[in-house]
Structure formats: C-alpha cells, structure tokens
Design a protein around this motif. Structure first.
Motif, PDB file in Angstrom:
ATOM      1  N   ASP A 292      49.737 -34.530 -29.959  1.00 58.40           N
ATOM      2  CA  ASP A 292      50.800 -34.756 -30.583  1.00 58.40           C
ATOM      3  C   ASP A 292      51.526 -36.234 -30.390  1.00 58.40           C
ATOM      4  N   ALA A 293      51.188 -36.507 -29.213  1.00 60.23           N
ATOM      5  CA  ALA A 293      51.597 -38.018 -28.505  1.00 60.23           C
ATOM      6  C   ALA A 293      51.104 -39.096 -29.284  1.00 60.23           C
ATOM      7  N   ALA A 294      49.878 -38.851 -29.547  1.00 63.39           N
ATOM      8  CA  ALA A 294      49.007 -39.749 -30.164  1.00 63.39           C
ATOM      9  C   ALA A 294      49.424 -40.138 -31.835  1.00 63.39           C
ATOM     10  N   THR A 462      47.471 -38.974 -43.522  1.00 65.58           N
ATOM     11  CA  THR A 462      47.551 -39.744 -42.195  1.00 65.58           C
ATOM     12  C   THR A 462      46.759 -39.012 -41.264  1.00 65.58           C
ATOM     13  N   SER A 463      45.479 -38.191 -41.401  1.00 69.23           N
ATOM     14  CA  SER A 463      45.019 -37.532 -40.560  1.00 69.23           C
ATOM     15  C   SER A 463      43.793 -38.087 -40.056  1.00 69.23           C
ATOM     16  N   ILE A 527      41.449 -33.132 -33.542  1.00 67.17           N
ATOM     17  CA  ILE A 527      41.817 -32.954 -35.053  1.00 67.17           C
ATOM     18  C   ILE A 527      40.780 -32.422 -36.034  1.00 67.17           C
ATOM     19  N   PHE A 528      39.439 -32.418 -35.940  1.00 66.04           N
ATOM     20  CA  PHE A 528      38.596 -31.530 -36.541  1.00 66.04           C
ATOM     21  C   PHE A 528      38.654 -30.222 -35.971  1.00 66.04           C
ATOM     22  N   GLU A 530      41.227 -28.732 -34.450  1.00 62.60           N
ATOM     23  CA  GLU A 530      42.216 -27.751 -34.899  1.00 62.60           C
ATOM     24  C   GLU A 530      42.423 -27.714 -36.279  1.00 62.60           C
ATOM     25  N   MET A 531      41.756 -28.439 -37.129  1.00 57.91           N
ATOM     26  CA  MET A 531      41.694 -28.455 -38.569  1.00 57.91           C
ATOM     27  C   MET A 531      40.665 -27.046 -38.990  1.00 57.91           C
ATOM     28  N   TYR A 532      39.775 -26.908 -38.223  1.00 56.79           N
ATOM     29  CA  TYR A 532      38.806 -25.635 -38.395  1.00 56.79           C
ATOM     30  C   TYR A 532      39.448 -24.687 -38.157  1.00 56.79           C
ATOM     31  N   ASN A 533      40.195 -24.433 -36.917  1.00 62.76           N
ATOM     32  CA  ASN A 533      40.792 -23.376 -36.499  1.00 62.76           C
ATOM     33  C   ASN A 533      42.072 -22.821 -36.863  1.00 62.76           C
ATOM     34  N   THR A 534      42.706 -23.713 -37.620  1.00 66.99           N
ATOM     35  CA  THR A 534      44.055 -23.715 -37.906  1.00 66.99           C
ATOM     36  C   THR A 534      44.297 -23.760 -39.390  1.00 66.99           C
TER      37      THR A 534
END
Length: 635
Positions: A292-294, A462-463, A527-528, A530-534
């Motif tokens: 989140d910080a990045a 912007t991901s 990101i990858f 989180e994108m897969y699991n969420t």
C-alpha cells in the motif's frame, strides 16, 4: 583564379550536405545550369519553455498533489496501523519514489522530448513511451469523471439546506427513523449514501458491469463542462496552463489550512487525530502495508504515465533538476500528511455526533470523498460555505492532475508531428478532437452502471502494467543507456553542480541499479499474488470473471507495448540478432543534439559529430585529384 577556387569550394560544400557530389570539367558552365539550390537538413522546431521556474514547480506540485492525497492517503494510513504507516511510506518514497521521479525529470529535460521521442536514447525501449501514453489515456478517461462528480456536488452545495443533510425536507423522515433505508448488509442508509447512490450515480438501477443502463444527462453535462475547461486551459500549451496553476495549485493549500483551523475547534476532533496517528507496530510485518505504501507513492507522484517527463521537456537545459525533485516530492508527501489532519479532525467530530468509532465513519476511494466528507460537512455550522469550499478544492486538485496527464499525451503527439506546433489552428483542432473523443468514451462511466466500469479501469489502469513500465524504464536507463552516462548527463545539465549534487547522485545511482528494481519486483510479485487470490468488488457487487479478465487485458495492453516495439526496432536493423540488439540500444545520432533549449546546444547542433542521411557518399583520392585537375584547367 581565387574567385573560381572560392566558387568551387562553396559548390562542393553545398552538395556534400545534400549527400550527392557532382563533378564537371567546366564548373562555371555547370553551375549556371543548376536552377535550385541543394536541400539542407532543417533545424528542429524550437520548443516552448516555461516562462519561469515557478510555473514548472507549481505545475508539477499541482500534478502530483491530487485527489489521492485527500482521500487515499488518510484511508491507507488508518487502515495500515495509523502513524506506523509513515515508516514504510517514507522508505518507499526515498528508495523508489524520489529516484524514479528524478529519472523521469532528467530524461525529459535532457532530451527535450515527450514520452515517445525521448527514447532516441535507446530505440529498443520506445514501447515504454507508448505504454506510458496508454496508461495516461486510461487515467484521463476516468479521472475527469471524478471532476464531473465534483461539479455536481459543487452545484448542489449552493442549496440551503444541503440536499444530503438531515435538515432537508426530503430527508426529515429518513433521519428521524434509523431503520429507514436498506442495503445488502441490512444497515440503514444515510441521506448522503442515498444522495450518492441514487441522485448522483443511479447505481441502484443497474445490476452490474453487464448492465450499464442509460446515460445520466446531468452528469454528462458536468463531464462536458469539465472537458471544455480542460480544453480552454490547455489551448495555448504551457503558456496558458502555466498561468492557471498559480491558482489551481495554491488554492487547495488555503482550503486545507482553513479546514484544519475549523476542524480543531470541533468537539471530538482530537479523537479523530488520535485515530489517525496512533501506531500499531505489529502491522510492519504485514506485506500489505508495504505494498500500500508503494502504490500510494506511485499514485500520488504520478510516476510512469509520461506527465512528469513531458513537463520537464519544456525546462531550460541548465535547470537544477535535483533541487526540483527534492522540493516537489517532499512537498507532495508533506501535503498528504498535512491533509490527514484536516480530514480526521472533521471525521472525529462526525463520529462524536453519531456516537460511533472513527473507523466506522470513514471509507475508501470515492466513498470517502463523496459520502463521508459531505456528511461531515453537513454537520458543521455554515455547512453551505464549507461544502462549496471543499468541493472547489477537489475541483482544483483534479484539474491540476489532469493537466499533467493530458500534457503527456499532447506532447508525445506533437513531437511525432512537429508541424502541428507551428500551426496554431491545427494544434487547437487536434486538442479539441482529443478532448471530444475522451468525452464520448467517458459517457460509459456516467451511466447507471458507470461506477462499475469506473472501478474496473481505476483498479487496473495503474496496477501491474504501470509497475512493469517503470521497472523497464529503470533497467533500460541503468544498464542499456548506462547509469554512469545518465549521471554525467545530469551533471552536464547542472552547469555549476554543487558538491552536494554529486554526492546525492551516488545514492541515486545505487537506487537505480539495485534497490529500486528489487523493490519494484517485490511490488509486482505481490500484486500478481493478490490479484489471483482476491476478487474485485464494488460494495456488495462481486465482479464476474470476464470483467476481471477485461481489466487484466487493459493492464497487459499497456506493458506489452514494450515487447511489441522492441521487436519492431530489432526487425528494422540489419545483421545478426546480436548485432541488431546492439544497434537498438545505442542512442541515435540526433539524441545528443535534440535539446535546443540553450545556446550551447544550438552550437552543437550546427556541427554534429555524425549526420543522419538516407545514404552516404565516400570520397576517394581520385575525387580530390579530379578537383585539383579542374582547378589547374581554370588557371
């Protein structure tokens, strides 16, 4: 004899520049037969420049300080442990944010070119610039919709009482009965939620992504007004937008100061501030906090979308880019932190009035700006005045950011078609057509189901695509162009480089070659995962698999430009695959002389080391012997 020699030398020089050399035994007779002079290489068209360094600084600060500083940073701060979130935030700032920010500013200023043309320094990576334009296009598409929402709320704020307040006649029964309203969670909806969902979005009339429904014409008119304002402010390029930022970049600070002073006088404000700053140290072990910080650093600094690179291209060649980087990045992040006090003091008062915890009155994204804030403003004495002031601030923040994104697109196109710079009418028509196309595409986002499409584009534009673009930019400059050469370019721009500049460059060199790529790979991996699991959600609506796949395709289309244009660049070269690759990572001959923003660069352009031409002619000893023989015959 001397006269004939002079004529002969002039004739030879003139035709050599045209890459064709003619010889004749009867030179005066041949010269009389020539009806037109040989063509010469035209000088590059001079670019505009900022009229002062403050215009550039304010434009960059306005571009970076946007809506994300007001709604996104405070939310991330209290969601990730309050004050402890500042630790990973500032680490990411100095390891990824500031180095990449300096890289973009330096690249644009040295090359004096937009996101595409600047990759003359490494033709293999031209796709990075095109990928930046793709990201910027998606951002412009949805970002002006936020400004349209702001316009709608700004117009509604001139009513007394505010239409979303409990004082409004239509909301009297709603506020008097806590069970009124309905939602999927069984929780009663507040007047601000009903105003947002029914009056503004109309989302209650849509079933999801597949059911956009009709266009909401009040919002469509607000969107049209927003694009007309953007068009008028950018009509004369940086000469007009550079003047507008004196108001749009400074006014939000005035409003934030006023809101902080007002919020400090409200009952319950200290509870809101305490909630904002109280650290939860165990959160540092959570990878989500660092991600989140990045993401907030990229979101707020506007890295990787071409806006910074384009604005820096209009700088003078000897501008101190390191100083500007430190001023802008520090100012942006302090603004985010500063805005948190204004926001949470009011949210603390809102929690006190409702008798709930502060964490239960705040939301993320548009919900925070258009649900929680309006509700808090409605509780203040003189709510109409504060509401007008707040939404006017949001409008200024949004317009500044959109200037930068639009500048990235227009600069790239004008660099590719420089004749547009010389023709004011054609340039105006191009900008008008661009804004109108964005307006037509944006109509999808102001339908009943437009918020679902808005969330999809916002989540994926912007991901991972943006992270991949910045990763290749960092690797390309560091290892293909050469980090030592890049640092030397920065020193060349700063004519009288202070000792501290050279020392700071050592730190940036270490970041560019090691720390920044490493952290970018970490962020990309997370990101990858989180994108897969969420699953992607908006409220209680869960996006279908095809909708999420569409979002992934949008992100992939941006970063795949790097691969596509790298293949094109290699294909255009000759030789073995290794030879072709070596040629595509070498700067073009015009790279060193592209910058026309200083007298020193103009002089270098007049006598380049190498001349780009369709073909070349190699002179032999026989050619010079023939010239000597012609001279003797004339004598």
């Amino acid at each position: 004899m001397k006269k004939n020699l002079h004529q002969q030398k002039r004739f030879q020089y003139k035709h050599f520049n045209a890459n064709v050399l003619f010889f004749s035994s009867d030179f005066p007779q041949f010269e009389s037969e020539v009806t037109s002079p040989a063509p010469t290489s035209p000088l590059p068209i001079l670019r505009e420049q900022w009229e002062g360094k403050y215009e550039f600084l304010l434009s960059c600060i306005g571009y970076c300080v946007g809506l994300g500083n007001v709604w996104r940073f405070p939310y991330l701060c209290y969601r990730n442990g309050g004050g402890v979130f500042l630790i990973p935030y500032f680490i990411m700032l100095f390891v990824t944010g500031v180095p990449l920010f300096l890289m973009e500013l330096s690249l644009g200023q040295y090359g004096a070119a937009g996101p595409i043309m600047v990759w003359k320094c490494c033709p293999l990576l031209k796709g990075i610039g095109i990928g930046m334009i793709c990201v910027s296009t998606l951002v412009c598409l949805y970002y002006n919709v936020i400004i349209a929402w702001t316009f709608y709320y700004l117009g509604s704020s001139f009513q007394s009482p505010l239409p979303w307040s409990c004082d409004a006649v239509a909301n009297a029964a709603l506020c008097g009965n806590s069970s009124t309203g309905n939602s999927s969670s069984g929780k009663a909806l507040s007047p601000t939620e009903i105003f947002w969902n029914e009056r503004v979005l109309g989302v209650v009339h849509s079933e999801g992504l597949h059911d956009p429904g009709p266009v909401r014409w009040p919002l469509a008119l607000c969107l049209l007004a927003a694009w007309i304002i953007i068009y008028l402010c950018m009509l004369k390029g940086i000469r007009s937008s550079g003047k507008v930022v004196y108001v749009t970049a400074t006014f939000p600070y005035f409003v934030l100061i006023v809101l902080i002073i007002r919020g400090a006088t409200l009952q319950g404000s200290l509870q809101g501030i305490a909630f904002y700053l109280t650290p939860e140290w165990d959160r540092l072990a959570n990878a989500q906090v660092w991600n989140d910080a990045a993401s907030q650093i990229f979101y707020s600094l506007g890295i990787g979308v071409g806006g910074l690179l384009s604005m820096a291209s209009y700088n003078k060649f000897d501008n101190n880019v390191i100083r500007d980087t430190l001023i802008i990045t520090t100012g942006n992040c302090l603004t985010s932190f500063f805005a948190g006090f204004a926001i949470f003091s009011i949210l603390g008062h809102m929690a006190w009035r409702k008798g709930v915890a502060v964490g239960e009155v705040a939301d993320t994204g548009p919900g925070l700006a258009f649900v929680a804030y309006p509700e808090a403003l409605a509780l203040l004495p003189g709510s109409v005045f504060w509401s007008i002031l707040f939404f006017l601030m949001l409008f200024m923040l949004g317009v500044d950011t959109l200037f930068g994104n639009m500048e990235g697109i227009t600069t790239a196109v004008l660099d590719e078609f420089p004749q547009l710079r010389q023709n004011t009418l054609h340039k105006s028509l191009f900008l008008g057509a661009l804004c109108f196309c964005f307006y037509l595409m944006g109509l999808l986002l102001v339908t009943d189901g437009g918020i679902y499409w808005f969330t999809l584009i916002d989540s994926f534009s912007t991901s991972f695509g943006l992270i991949i673009i910045t990763l290749f930019m960092c690797i390309g400059i560091s290892f293909f162009y050469g980090v030592n050469q890049f640092c030397q370019d920065i020193i060349d721009m700063i004519c009288h480089c202070p000792p501290w500049c050279t020392k700071v460059l050592l730190y940036f060199k270490a970041c560019w070659t090691f720390f920044t790529p490493f952290l970018l790979l970490f962020i990309l991996s997370y990101i990858f995962i989180e994108m897969y699991n969420t699953s992607l959600r908006y409220g209680s609506y869960v996006y279908p698999r095809w909708g999420k796949a569409l979002g992934v395709c949008m992100g992939a289309a941006c970063c795949l430009q790097i691969l596509i244009w790298a293949i094109v660049a290699i294909y255009k070269e000759t030789g073995t695959l290794k030879d072709r690759f070596q040629k595509t990572i070498q700067p073009l001959n015009s790279w060193r002389v592209n910058n026309m923003n200083s007298t020193r660069r103009v002089e270098e352009h007049m006598e380049p080391e190498r001349v780009e031409a369709p073909f070349t002619v190699t002179l032999t000893d026989a050619d010079f012997t023939a010239m000597t023989w012609d001279t003797g015959s004339e004598a």
